[in-house]
Design an enzyme around this catalytic site. Structure first.
Site, PDB file in Angstrom:
ATOM      1  N   HIS A  90      -3.426  -3.439   7.781  1.00  0.00           N
ATOM      2  CA  HIS A  90      -2.467  -4.414   8.323  1.00  0.00           C
ATOM      3  C   HIS A  90      -1.708  -3.843   9.526  1.00  0.00           C
ATOM      4  CE1 HIS A  90      -3.003  -7.106   4.829  1.00  0.00           C
ATOM      5  NE2 HIS A  90      -3.011  -6.003   4.107  1.00  0.00           N
ATOM      6  N   TYR A 377       2.196   0.070  -1.821  1.00  0.00           N
ATOM      7  CA  TYR A 377       2.925  -0.588  -0.741  1.00  0.00           C
ATOM      8  C   TYR A 377       4.274   0.076  -0.485  1.00  0.00           C
ATOM      9  CZ  TYR A 377      -0.460  -4.339  -0.235  1.00  0.00           C
ATOM     10  OH  TYR A 377      -1.605  -5.044   0.031  1.00  0.00           O
TER      11      TYR A 377
END
Length: 567
Positions: A90, A377
């Site tokens: 990402h 994350y």
């Protein structure tokens, strides 16, 4: 009668209004007052002057830079430290602020404060991204997409991390590193490798439920706002009263209204990658700046645990779609993006999203991919941004926060001043509703890896049945998209393994892919002789999709025909 000079009292937000309208904003920079300073505020004569010991010899000027040149040394030392680690996945993204608004009462399922009233509005920050490419990669390269939302609720920040397509590529947490590496660059050449990509997914074919969607034109959208996004993982709606049942939930968002002509074909996508590699980033910023605000409807798939136990599909399998016939979608809200970022680095690049950021009423679940994301994350943000990344404006909760054992560390801004840095254990007297463990079970510690079986082909087959099996334009588009990527594979065994897997979805599809791989060799070798063209093929392989100049113009379109054999 009130004086006209008396300023009006600031309006108190009502129960439906945005409670934190400035969440995520940064201070505006100082206005230029016609002179420059050092970083400490000391005025300087000229910011572009440097101090050196020098002498002139004819037209040559000899100079040795002095370390006492405070301004030059300070600015150079700053610019060499401006970059922070990019996200490993990402990395390329765009962002904006907006609002989530409740459109349906679902208080029977959850006591989440931000969902407790129809019409209630919560400020949010959104970031959209490609997944596999680096920060400088082109937006229109075929890739899965991410959409992350940070909702600034009254009970803390809630992060939604959504994907397109609607399922994930793997379901075993230990496969994460290999999956990421296989979609990145080759360790020897630092070049994209179709061999790595197809070799990994052919040995982990649960990914084909994603790949069958990724290689449609949905994999190359014209706008981030054109896509549906899905939670992929299963979460939990909880109630204050533990005697009331919890419910599992997945969410999705769909563009409102549905876009017309939302995708590029592969030729257009490749052309845009060369013309404007940042086109999706530019399109999102321009759209909001011109008051054409992106909007999505938000839906929830609310699942009774008893019904889940009778489901043919494991609701905690991120590679599977949950059947709508059994678990219908209910509209619960809408998202509108209406405010561009003030500064890309401060608000988009420094945004840190984490599925572990939950709030009362919205909880985690025993979904194994979600479980590993809970660690991964948060840890990537601690690495990229530092242990105190939650104090950055875009990440900082607007609600009450008191966690005094979290102290010190780089870039700590508040640090609780002189308050004690420990908890003695008996001070939590004003306990509010918090999420609690909702499932009790006993089991054994196991070393477990899921097994792939014939049932895993069912959903890819169902998707293909509705998309391309009896639709020739979609059929041909899909075959072209796959073979433009698969044609760059060097190892014939990997190509054949890929064809074999597509045969399991549909024999006609596998046969068409194999035939097209052979057909492409002739025109690709011919294209490779044209000036300035990089083409794939038997002897001229490239991970870049084979093309001819400006394919959107259909120049030289007849070269794709296989020449007749000479008699």
């Amino acid at each position: 009668m009130a004086s006209k000079n008396v300023p009006e009292e600031p309006k108190t937000p009502g129960p439906l209004d945005v409670k934190y309208p400035n969440a995520g904003k940064i201070l505006e920079g100082p206005k230029f007052d016609n002179y420059y300073t050092l970083s400490n505020g000391c005025p300087i004569e000229d910011p572009q002057v440097s101090e050196s010991v020098s002498k002139q010899c004819g037209k040559n000027r000899y100079a040795s830079q002095l370390i006492q040149d405070i301004n030059t040394i300070d600015t150079i030392s700053h610019i060499t430290r401006e970059r922070i680690p990019e996200r490993y996945v990402h990395a390329k993204g765009a962002g904006a602020f907006g609002k989530f608004k409740v459109t349906k009462d679902i208080s029977a399922y959850t006591d989440a404060n931000f969902l407790n009233m129809v019409g209630k509005t919560t400020r949010l920050f959104a970031r959209f991204s490609t997944v596999g490419g680096e920060k400088g990669s082109a937006d229109t390269v075929r890739d899965t997409k991410g959409a992350a939302f940070k909702l600034y609720t009254e009970e803390g920040n809630l992060d939604w991390l959504l994907f397109n397509p609607e399922i994930f590529l793997i379901r075993d947490p230990a496969k994460f590193p290999s999956m990421v590496h296989a979609t990145k660059k080759h360790p020897q050449t630092n070049l994209g490798s179709a061999d790595m990509f197809w070799d990994f997914f052919n040995h982990n074919p649960e990914a084909y439920n994603t790949l069958i969607r990724l290689f449609t034109d949905e994999g190359t959208p014209k706008s981030y706002a054109n896509l549906n996004y899905f939670s992929v993982n299963t979460y939990t709606f909880t109630k204050h009263d533990e005697r009331k049942p919890f419910h599992f939930v997945r969410i999705k968002i769909t563009p409102d209204p549905a876009p017309k002509d939302p995708y590029y074909n592969k030729e257009q996508a490749l052309t845009e990658a060369g013309k404007d590699p940042d086109i999706l980033t530019r399109e999102l910023y321009d759209r909001i700046s011109q008051d054409t605000f992106p909007k999505w409807k938000v839906f929830a798939q609310i699942i009774d645990p008893a019904e889940a136990n009778n489901s043919d599909v494991n609701i905690f399998d991120a590679t599977r779609v949950l059947p709508e016939t059994k678990f219908n979608w209910t509209e619960i809200g809408e998202i509108t993006l209406d405010e561009p970022p003030q500064n890309f680095f401060s608000q988009v690049e420094q945004a840190g999203f984490n599925v572990a950021n939950v709030v009362p009423g919205w909880d985690i679940s025993p979904d194994p991919i979600l479980q590993i994301r809970l660690f991964a994350y948060g840890d990537t943000q601690r690495y990229r941004l530092g242990i105190n990344n939650d104090q950055l404006p875009v990440n900082r909760p607007q609600s009450y926060v008191y966690s005094p054992t979290r102290r010190d560390g780089a870039h700590n801004v508040t640090n609780y001043a002189g308050q004690k840095n420990y908890i003695n254990g008996d001070e939590n007297k004003k306990t509010k509703f918090s999420n609690r463990s909702f499932v009790g079970w006993e089991g054994k510690v196991q070393r477990f890896k899921t097994k792939f079986d014939d049932s895993d082909w069912k959903q890819p087959q169902q998707f293909w049945e509705g998309y391309g099996k009896n639709n020739k334009p979609n059929f041909d588009t899909f075959v072209g998209n796959v073979t433009s990527h698969l044609g760059a594979v060097d190892d014939p065994a990997i190509q054949q393994s890929t064809v074999d897997n597509f045969n399991k979805i549909d024999k006609a599809l596998g046969d068409a892919i194999k035939k097209e791989l052979e057909r492409r060799k002739v025109p690709n070798n011919r294209h490779a002789t044209l000036p300035g063209v990089v083409a794939g093929g038997q002897d001229k392989k490239s991970f870049v999709q084979p093309t001819i100049p400006d394919p959107a113009t259909d120049v030289d379109k007849n070269t794709n025909k296989v020449p007749k054999e000479e008699s």
